[in-house]
Design a protein around this motif. Structure first.
Motif, short mmCIF file in Angstrom:
data_model
loop_
_atom_site.label_atom_id
_atom_site.label_comp_id
_atom_site.label_asym_id
_atom_site.label_seq_id
_atom_site.Cartn_x
_atom_site.Cartn_y
_atom_site.Cartn_z
N TYR A 11 0.85 -1.18 0.00
CA TYR A 11 0.00 0.00 0.00
C TYR A 11 0.89 1.23 0.00
CZ TYR A 11 -3.97 -2.88 1.44
OH TYR A 11 -4.97 -3.82 1.50
N THR A 13 0.71 5.11 0.69
CA THR A 13 -0.07 6.24 1.18
C THR A 13 0.87 7.42 1.28
OG1 THR A 13 -1.23 4.62 2.54
CG2 THR A 13 -1.77 6.91 2.93
N THR A 18 3.51 0.49 2.81
CA THR A 18 3.28 -0.60 3.76
C THR A 18 3.27 -1.91 3.00
OG1 THR A 18 1.89 0.85 5.08
CG2 THR A 18 1.74 -1.49 5.55
N ALA A 20 1.99 -5.06 3.08
CA ALA A 20 0.96 -5.80 3.82
C ALA A 20 1.10 -7.31 3.64
CB ALA A 20 -0.42 -5.34 3.40
N GLY A 41 -2.87 -6.19 12.16
CA GLY A 41 -1.98 -5.52 11.21
C GLY A 41 -1.03 -6.46 10.48
N SER A 42 -1.20 -7.77 10.65
CA SER A 42 -0.26 -8.72 10.05
C SER A 42 -0.56 -9.02 8.59
CB SER A 42 -0.23 -10.02 10.86
OG SER A 42 -1.49 -10.64 10.85
N GLY A 43 -1.76 -8.64 8.12
CA GLY A 43 -2.08 -8.85 6.71
C GLY A 43 -3.24 -9.80 6.45
N LYS A 44 -3.96 -10.18 7.50
CA LYS A 44 -5.04 -11.15 7.33
C LYS A 44 -6.14 -10.64 6.42
CE LYS A 44 -5.85 -11.23 11.77
NZ LYS A 44 -4.82 -10.23 12.19
N THR A 45 -6.60 -9.41 6.69
CA THR A 45 -7.68 -8.83 5.89
C THR A 45 -7.20 -8.62 4.45
OG1 THR A 45 -8.76 -7.81 7.76
CG2 THR A 45 -9.18 -6.81 5.62
N THR A 46 -5.96 -8.19 4.31
CA THR A 46 -5.41 -7.99 2.97
C THR A 46 -5.43 -9.31 2.20
OG1 THR A 46 -4.01 -6.20 3.79
CG2 THR A 46 -3.40 -7.20 1.68
P1 ADP Z 1 -4.97 -7.50 9.71
O1 ADP Z 1 -6.21 -7.87 8.99
O2 ADP Z 1 -4.07 -8.68 9.99
O3 ADP Z 1 -5.20 -6.67 10.93
P2 ADP Z 1 -4.53 -5.80 7.42
O4 ADP Z 1 -4.47 -6.71 6.25
O5 ADP Z 1 -5.78 -5.05 7.67
O6 ADP Z 1 -4.08 -6.61 8.72
O7 ADP Z 1 -3.33 -4.76 7.29
C1 ADP Z 1 -2.00 -5.13 7.01
C2 ADP Z 1 -1.15 -3.87 6.93
O8 ADP Z 1 -1.51 -3.12 5.80
C3 ADP Z 1 -1.32 -2.95 8.12
O9 ADP Z 1 -0.07 -2.36 8.39
C4 ADP Z 1 -2.31 -1.93 7.63
O10 ADP Z 1 -2.15 -0.69 8.29
C5 ADP Z 1 -1.95 -1.82 6.18
N1 ADP Z 1 -3.11 -1.48 5.32
C6 ADP Z 1 -4.24 -2.23 5.19
N2 ADP Z 1 -5.09 -1.64 4.33
C7 ADP Z 1 -4.47 -0.50 3.92
C8 ADP Z 1 -4.83 0.55 3.02
N3 ADP Z 1 -5.99 0.54 2.37
N4 ADP Z 1 -3.95 1.56 2.84
C9 ADP Z 1 -2.77 1.58 3.48
N5 ADP Z 1 -2.37 0.62 4.34
C10 ADP Z 1 -3.21 -0.40 4.56
#
Ligand code: ADP
Ligand code: ADP
Length: 232
Positions: A11, A13, A18, A20, A41-46
């Protein structure tokens, strides 16, 4: 089958990058039920969003049922998503001024499914989640667990092969969380492949396979023994 090979996601910004996901590799077989855990913040949602074709990745290869995602146009990606994938989110994401029936109907209308077929599917899916008698209720008239079951019915109505769930029990008390988990187990038995992100260690242990994401990578995994069925 879903296969990621060295998938990375960066990502950007402003001037901040970042990373991810870093060279993330994973194979999810037909019929599996996988729980994904790991620190915030480990990347699960990503990972889940990329798997669900909700967002693009930066590099690497992702193949879904033999289709190389990297080679698809936005429209082709959207079609594939509609055909194969259902989502469930922590916040349910129901539309507050539509009743349960109408909420489940939304994605079906969006996909151009005819009214008769919509009705059959909606009634079936509300029945499956045990809320057929509540079809005319509004979301706010239901408990959190019931709202999540409506969200599951909405996902099921699209007949997805892959059901992706991001903290589906995160807003529920433990009893409702267990009920939602039982429903997911039943859906998995009926053939859908499920990938669920959760902070709940107890629920994760119930899934036949656990993987852990740490710092954008797969940290550790336990393969189920034998065929993909429910763990005891
Ligand atoms: P988790 O689901 O494990 O909490 P995420 O996948 O949400 O982790 O996020 C992984 C990393 O990517 C984090 O550091 C988060 O801040 C960053 N991140 C996630 N989405 C975005 C985005 N849209 N823009 C910038 N950084 C992002
Ligand atoms: P969770 O920990 O429940 O996975 P997060 O709070 O990490 O959720 O992120 C929620 C959503 O916010 C993510 O899907 C992501 O798109 C977005 N997000 C996360 N971190 C950032 C960030 N640093 N910048 C912009 N958007 C972000």
């Amino acid at each position: 089958m879903l296969t990621m090979n060295n998938v990375s996601k960066i990502y950007q910004t402003n001037s901040v990058q970042t990373h991810a996901l870093r060279d993330f590799s994973l194979t999810v077989n037909e019929g599996e039920f996988i729980a994904v855990t790991g620190p915030s913040g480990s990347g699960k949602t990503t990972f889940l969003n990329i798997a669900g074709l909700l967002e693009p990745f930066t590099s690497g290869q992702y193949t879904l049922d033999g289709v190389d995602i990297g080679g698809l146009s936005d429209n082709q990606t959207a079609d594939l998503r509609n055909q194969k994938i259902g989502y469930i989110f922590q916040g349910f994401n129901l539309i507050p001024d539509l009743n349960l029936y109408e909420n489940v109907e939304v994605p079906l209308r969006y996909r151009g499914i005819a009214a008769k077929e919509r009705k059959v599917r909606i009634e079936q899916c509300l029945e499956q989640v045990g809320l057929a008698s509540r079809a005319k209720h509004l979301p706010q008239q239901l408990s959190g667990g019931q709202q999540q079951r409506v969200a599951i019915a909405r996902a099921l109505a699209g007949k997805p092969r892959f059901l992706l769930a991001d903290e589906p029990t995160g807003n529920l008390d433990s009893l409702m969380a267990r009920q939602v988990m039982e429903l997911l187990e039943e859906i998995n038995k009926n053939g859908a492949t499920i990938v669920m992100v959760t902070h709940d260690a107890e629920l994760a242990r119930r899934a036949p396979r656990n993987i852990q994401v740490v710092d954008g990578q797969l940290a550790d995994f336990t393969l189920y023994q034998g065929k993909p069925s429910l763990a005891a």
